[in-house]
Write a protein that holds these residues in place. Structure first.
Motif, PDB file in Angstrom:
ATOM      1  N   GLN A 317       0.816  -1.211   0.000  1.00  0.00           N
ATOM      2  CA  GLN A 317       0.000   0.000   0.000  1.00  0.00           C
ATOM      3  C   GLN A 317       0.851   1.264   0.000  1.00  0.00           C
ATOM      4  N   TYR A 318       2.131   1.131   0.332  1.00  0.00           N
ATOM      5  CA  TYR A 318       3.008   2.294   0.396  1.00  0.00           C
ATOM      6  C   TYR A 318       3.535   2.607  -1.000  1.00  0.00           C
ATOM      7  N   PRO A 319       3.573   3.881  -1.412  1.00  0.00           N
ATOM      8  CA  PRO A 319       3.145   5.091  -0.696  1.00  0.00           C
ATOM      9  C   PRO A 319       1.810   5.647  -1.163  1.00  0.00           C
ATOM     10  N   ASP A 320       1.131   4.943  -2.094  1.00  0.00           N
ATOM     11  CA  ASP A 320       0.014   5.556  -2.807  1.00  0.00           C
ATOM     12  C   ASP A 320      -1.337   5.445  -2.117  1.00  0.00           C
ATOM     13  N   ASP A 321      -1.527   4.456  -1.262  1.00  0.00           N
ATOM     14  CA  ASP A 321      -2.829   4.244  -0.631  1.00  0.00           C
ATOM     15  C   ASP A 321      -2.937   5.130   0.609  1.00  0.00           C
ATOM     16  N   ALA A 322      -3.373   6.368   0.410  1.00  0.00           N
ATOM     17  CA  ALA A 322      -3.441   7.343   1.504  1.00  0.00           C
ATOM     18  C   ALA A 322      -4.602   7.027   2.433  1.00  0.00           C
ATOM     19  N   PRO A 323      -4.446   7.282   3.728  1.00  0.00           N
ATOM     20  CA  PRO A 323      -5.537   7.011   4.666  1.00  0.00           C
ATOM     21  C   PRO A 323      -6.672   8.010   4.521  1.00  0.00           C
ATOM     22  N   ALA A 324      -7.870   7.572   4.904  1.00  0.00           N
ATOM     23  CA  ALA A 324      -9.018   8.475   4.962  1.00  0.00           C
ATOM     24  C   ALA A 324      -8.932   9.300   6.245  1.00  0.00           C
ATOM     25  N   GLU A 325      -9.619  10.421   6.277  1.00  0.00           N
ATOM     26  CA  GLU A 325      -9.649  11.286   7.460  1.00  0.00           C
ATOM     27  C   GLU A 325     -11.102  11.561   7.834  1.00  0.00           C
ATOM     28  N   PRO A 326     -11.745  10.598   8.508  1.00  0.00           N
ATOM     29  CA  PRO A 326     -13.149  10.780   8.887  1.00  0.00           C
ATOM     30  C   PRO A 326     -13.317  12.001   9.777  1.00  0.00           C
ATOM     31  N   THR A 327     -14.469  12.606   9.730  1.00  0.00           N
ATOM     32  CA  THR A 327     -14.756  13.760  10.577  1.00  0.00           C
ATOM     33  C   THR A 327     -15.910  13.421  11.519  1.00  0.00           C
ATOM     34  N   VAL A 328     -15.892  14.026  12.679  1.00  0.00           N
ATOM     35  CA  VAL A 328     -16.954  13.845  13.665  1.00  0.00           C
ATOM     36  C   VAL A 328     -17.472  15.221  14.050  1.00  0.00           C
ATOM     37  N   SER A 329     -18.758  15.449  13.823  1.00  0.00           N
ATOM     38  CA  SER A 329     -19.371  16.718  14.200  1.00  0.00           C
ATOM     39  C   SER A 329     -19.788  16.656  15.666  1.00  0.00           C
ATOM     40  N   ASP A 330     -19.497  17.738  16.399  1.00  0.00           N
ATOM     41  CA  ASP A 330     -19.915  17.791  17.797  1.00  0.00           C
ATOM     42  C   ASP A 330     -21.430  17.986  17.858  1.00  0.00           C
ATOM     43  N   ARG A 331     -22.107  17.024  18.483  1.00  0.00           N
ATOM     44  CA  ARG A 331     -23.561  17.122  18.651  1.00  0.00           C
ATOM     45  C   ARG A 331     -23.908  16.799  20.106  1.00  0.00           C
ATOM     46  N   THR A 332     -23.254  17.513  21.003  1.00  0.00           N
ATOM     47  CA  THR A 332     -23.453  17.268  22.429  1.00  0.00           C
ATOM     48  C   THR A 332     -24.565  18.161  22.978  1.00  0.00           C
ATOM     49  N   SER A 333     -25.030  17.807  24.153  1.00  0.00           N
ATOM     50  CA  SER A 333     -25.995  18.636  24.872  1.00  0.00           C
ATOM     51  C   SER A 333     -25.686  18.559  26.357  1.00  0.00           C
ATOM     52  N   GLY A 334     -26.332  19.423  27.132  1.00  0.00           N
ATOM     53  CA  GLY A 334     -26.025  19.479  28.550  1.00  0.00           C
ATOM     54  C   GLY A 334     -24.627  20.033  28.750  1.00  0.00           C
ATOM     55  N   SER A 335     -23.910  19.455  29.670  1.00  0.00           N
ATOM     56  CA  SER A 335     -22.565  19.968  29.976  1.00  0.00           C
ATOM     57  C   SER A 335     -21.464  19.189  29.265  1.00  0.00           C
ATOM     58  N   TRP A 336     -21.823  18.313  28.343  1.00  0.00           N
ATOM     59  CA  TRP A 336     -20.812  17.517  27.647  1.00  0.00           C
ATOM     60  C   TRP A 336     -20.020  18.385  26.678  1.00  0.00           C
ATOM     61  N   GLU A 337     -18.686  18.306  26.757  1.00  0.00           N
ATOM     62  CA  GLU A 337     -17.796  19.054  25.868  1.00  0.00           C
ATOM     63  C   GLU A 337     -16.574  18.208  25.526  1.00  0.00           C
TER      64      GLU A 337
END
Length: 503
Positions: A317-337
């Motif tokens: 896989q080296y060097p051409d198979d680049a990793p993905a970069e998943p994203t996570v949107s903050d969807r918290t409520s209350g005092s969660w941070e």
């Protein structure tokens, strides 16, 4: 940092009772390797009288040739002159094997073990850094949230440190029971000398290693190259060179530390397996590059180091198979941070190596417990014994097709923690395989499926009185090639950590 020992593989064979029946699975080199076109082939012969060259050259450092005998007796410890002789000859030997020239000498300091231990004990870690790290290892089911993961890792690194290279000071530190009359292993010294050589030639401290995945990926070349050279060095010590040994020391581990048996103080096998991956797969990765274009091909990797542990686990896989970069949107409520750590990225990633280590860890916890079978996890030789070269296979059927992950730790005002872990695969079939393995892991960790009509996916609950301390709630949602795991202390808190959404 240098080679971690293979005792983890040996323990596994003992527990599984299948040492003689595991098939040979390793595609890497045999336990004894001598690369064709070894770097020393182009070095002019050493003068018969061992006279010093007119100018510095490969295989000679500080007045000593790589094959020169030295008058050193360390039975009563090494004095400064003897230490200098051992250091210079070891530098010459590293040059000879690897075909790279030291640009400057490498100072070697000796410190007493009690002084070193006291300095380590005085280190402090911020509360958020510890909480962040705790959540990561809790997600991997390696260290529960009530245990200080930093302390576990510190204990794992061991109490018997042989030595380490300090890049900020560009010198090597040898840790000895008696700093006034130190003894050392030449191979341990050479290990750290090679890191100094890497730093001089390739500026290895400039790499981004902000997450465990980044760290392991970069170590695929840094530790992989170092351990391959170390491997060749040891072979020559066994066949043609006279090498200094210290029978009182054990095998060198990370940072030159000793951890050759469970009795050496290993606190938890999971974090060990996570960090061990580049030490096992790295040499085979480097050897694969060497087979393509010799040491020049290996040198070129430093300009374009592995971008993921997958590239090290699967050299094709080296060097051409680049990793993905998943994203996570903050969807918290209350005092969660989000848990934020000053000067560090606000997410974790463990990569394919982390997923494999997580699923393999049960093998070490009790006989018969397995998700990844021993035959898939171990690379063995023809006798069925774990190989010294690449003993563990992080290429598992459950983690094949991994593309990338992001783990976001959260905390609330009550000092409770949770996380959202997004894991992406190359297709839905690969995601299905991982989900199967992960759900087996949940079952092994005493989780039960619970009814929850608040959203998609499947919700699981590990009881609060779980003897391993992993009592929590989990929501597992799969959408095609992606799996999202949400963790919270209760089922009701799952939606507060991460509100349900269509994406």
């Amino acid at each position: 940092m240098r080679r971690l020992p293979v005792f983890a593989a040996v323990i596994l064979v003992t527990l599984s009772g299948c040492a003689g029946s595991i098939p040979f699975t390793d595609s890497g080199p045999p336990d004894t390797i001598v690369p064709e076109g070894d770097a020393h082939a182009d070095i002019p012969p050493v003068p018969a009288d061992l006279s010093d060259p007119a100018e510095d050259r490969l295989g000679w450092e500080g007045g000593y040739w790589y094959n020169e005998s030295i008058d050193v007796d360390q039975s009563d410890g090494l004095d400064d002159e003897e230490l200098a002789a051992v250091t210079n000859r070891s530098m010459a030997r590293v040059e000879y094997i690897r075909g790279l020239e030291f640009e400057r000498s490498v100072p070697v300091d000796v410190v007493a073990r009690d002084e070193f231990s006291q300095a380590r004990g005085n280190r402090t870690t911020s509360a958020n850094r510890t909480r962040f790290d705790n959540v990561k290892f809790e997600a991997l089911f390696m260290i529960n949230e009530s245990t200080n993961s930093m302390a576990v890792q510190s204990q794992n690194r061991g109490a018997s440190v042989g030595g380490y290279y300090a890049p900020e000071r560009q010198r090597i530190v040898i840790v000895s029971e008696n700093a006034d009359s130190p003894r050392l292993s030449e191979v341990t010294l050479s290990q750290e000398l090679f890191h100094a050589l890497q730093d001089q030639q390739f500026d290895i401290t400039s790499y981004n290693q902000s997450t465990r995945e980044d760290h392991n990926a970069i170590d695929g070349i840094v530790e992989g190259d170092g351990n391959l050279v170390d491997y060749l060095y040891e072979q020559r010590c066994e066949s043609e060179w006279s090498c200094l040994t210290d029978e009182s020391s054990s095998d060198s581990g990370e940072n030159g530390e000793s951890a050759s048996s469970p009795e050496s103080g290993l606190a938890d096998i999971g974090p060990y397996l996570l960090k061990y991956q580049p030490y096992s797969d790295g040499p085979a990765f480097v050897y694969a590059q060497y087979q393509v274009g010799g040491w020049d091909a290996v040198n070129a990797v430093y300009d374009n180091p592995p971008a993921s542990t997958s590239q090290v686990i699967h050299p094709e896989q080296y060097p051409d198979d680049a990793p993905a970069e998943p994203t996570v949107s903050d969807r918290t409520s209350g005092s969660w941070e989000r848990i934020a750590v000053d000067g560090r990225v606000n997410y974790a990633e463990v990569g394919e190596a982390g997923l494999a280590a997580m699923l393999a860890a049960p093998l070490y916890e009790k006989p018969g417990a397995q998700i990844v079978p021993p035959r898939e996890w171990l690379n063995t030789n023809e006798s069925g014994d774990p190989r010294q070269f690449d003993p563990l296979s992080y290429d598992t059927s459950y983690t094949d097709g991994f593309e990338g992950d992001r783990l976001i730790p959260y905390a609330n005002d009550a000092n409770e923690t949770g996380y959202v872990w997004r894991i992406q695969f190359e297709n839905e079939s690969s995601a299905n395989e991982f989900r199967d393995g992960y759900e087996q892991l949940l079952d092994y960790r005493n989780a039960s499926e619970v009814e929850d009509a608040s959203g998609p996916g499947t919700v699981y609950r590990i009881p609060d009185d779980d003897p391993n301390g992993f009592g929590d709630s989990f929501r597992v949602v799969q959408r095609g090639d992606t799996i999202v795991v949400t963790n919270a202390p209760t089922v009701d808190a799952l939606s507060k950590v991460h509100a349900i959404s269509d994406s």
